[in-house]
Design a protein around this motif. Sequence first.
Motif, short mmCIF file in Angstrom:
data_model
loop_
_atom_site.label_atom_id
_atom_site.label_comp_id
_atom_site.label_asym_id
_atom_site.label_seq_id
_atom_site.Cartn_x
_atom_site.Cartn_y
_atom_site.Cartn_z
N LYS A 197 33.30 30.03 -34.40
CA LYS A 197 33.18 30.03 -32.87
C LYS A 197 31.97 30.93 -32.44
CE LYS A 197 35.08 29.15 -28.51
NZ LYS A 197 33.99 29.36 -27.61
N LYS A 198 32.09 31.94 -32.67
CA LYS A 198 30.73 32.60 -32.12
C LYS A 198 29.56 32.22 -32.50
CE LYS A 198 33.58 37.02 -32.55
NZ LYS A 198 33.99 38.30 -33.07
N ILE A 199 29.32 31.66 -33.59
CA ILE A 199 28.11 31.02 -34.15
C ILE A 199 27.90 29.64 -33.23
CG2 ILE A 199 27.10 29.54 -35.99
CD1 ILE A 199 28.53 31.53 -38.08
N ALA A 200 28.98 29.06 -32.96
CA ALA A 200 28.55 27.77 -32.05
C ALA A 200 28.34 28.32 -30.44
CB ALA A 200 30.02 26.99 -31.94
N ASP A 201 28.93 29.57 -30.05
CA ASP A 201 28.68 29.68 -28.58
C ASP A 201 27.26 30.29 -28.66
OD1 ASP A 201 31.06 29.42 -27.68
OD2 ASP A 201 31.90 31.66 -28.04
N LEU A 202 26.66 31.04 -29.70
CA LEU A 202 25.33 31.37 -29.74
C LEU A 202 24.51 30.20 -29.73
CD1 LEU A 202 25.33 34.44 -32.32
CD2 LEU A 202 24.52 34.32 -29.86
N ALA A 203 24.86 29.15 -30.75
CA ALA A 203 23.91 27.88 -30.63
C ALA A 203 23.92 27.22 -29.40
CB ALA A 203 24.59 27.04 -31.72
N ASP A 204 25.22 27.47 -28.74
CA ASP A 204 25.05 26.61 -27.40
C ASP A 204 24.42 27.24 -26.34
OD1 ASP A 204 26.29 24.83 -25.44
OD2 ASP A 204 27.49 26.36 -24.59
N ILE A 205 24.14 28.60 -26.33
CA ILE A 205 23.15 29.57 -25.63
C ILE A 205 21.75 29.03 -25.78
CG2 ILE A 205 22.31 31.74 -25.15
CD1 ILE A 205 25.20 32.75 -25.67
N HIS A 206 21.68 28.54 -27.07
CA HIS A 206 20.00 28.24 -27.51
C HIS A 206 19.97 26.80 -27.24
CE1 HIS A 206 20.44 32.38 -28.96
NE2 HIS A 206 19.02 32.32 -28.81
N HIS A 207 20.99 26.01 -26.46
CA HIS A 207 21.00 24.63 -26.33
C HIS A 207 20.96 23.91 -27.78
CE1 HIS A 207 20.22 25.69 -22.17
NE2 HIS A 207 19.04 26.47 -22.56
N LEU A 208 21.81 24.18 -28.57
CA LEU A 208 21.79 23.47 -30.00
C LEU A 208 23.28 22.99 -29.84
CD1 LEU A 208 20.20 26.32 -32.20
CD2 LEU A 208 19.12 24.16 -31.28
N GLN A 209 23.45 21.73 -30.91
CA GLN A 209 24.67 21.23 -30.99
C GLN A 209 25.28 21.86 -32.33
OE1 GLN A 209 23.44 17.03 -30.73
NE2 GLN A 209 24.94 16.97 -29.01
N THR A 210 26.66 22.02 -32.34
CA THR A 210 27.18 22.36 -33.94
C THR A 210 27.97 21.25 -34.29
OG1 THR A 210 27.53 24.44 -32.63
CG2 THR A 210 29.07 23.95 -34.54
N CYS A 211 27.39 21.11 -35.79
CA CYS A 211 28.36 19.90 -36.54
C CYS A 211 28.60 20.82 -37.97
CB CYS A 211 27.27 19.09 -36.91
SG CYS A 211 27.95 17.52 -37.79
N PRO A 212 29.94 21.32 -37.86
CA PRO A 212 30.29 22.20 -39.04
C PRO A 212 30.24 21.51 -40.43
CG PRO A 212 31.71 22.72 -37.37
CD PRO A 212 30.81 21.48 -36.79
N HIS A 213 29.83 22.21 -41.36
CA HIS A 213 30.08 21.50 -42.58
C HIS A 213 31.43 21.68 -43.22
CE1 HIS A 213 29.06 21.06 -47.02
NE2 HIS A 213 29.66 22.12 -47.26
#
Length: 131
Positions: free
Chosen positions: A37-53
């Motif tokens: 969740k923290k990784i996804a939040d950091l990605a969101d701050i950098h305008h990136l989408q998350t697609c977990p493996h």
Amino acid sequence: MGEGLHLRHEFLEFFRRSATRMVAPDIQVSGGIAESKKIADLADIHHLQTCPHNASSPIGIAAAVHSCAAMPNLLALEFHAMPGWDRILKGYRPKISNGFIDIPEGPGLGVELDEEETRKYLMEGETYFGT
């Protein structure tokens, strides 16, 4: 990218360098539900989408579904279900419809392991250390 990375600190370098457009943490490898969740939040701050493996057991899938439900920038959850994958769970038969999967409800991850059914899938020489 990212299914082999561990913890948010390893992902952050890629985000800072704009070296990816999408992040794919493996929830079991990257530090679990909270860390993913923290990784996804950091990605969101950098305008990136998350697609977990997600190439995991039924219990790992339940954890991934819960984690994804809390990600603000979720694109999709990678899913590799094999026939009968959900047989070792009691009370949770996930419904997958139109690209969506039901979130397990109940205590913890919302799933319970069926120990008797699980023993059927042991390979020769394997031991089950359940309750």
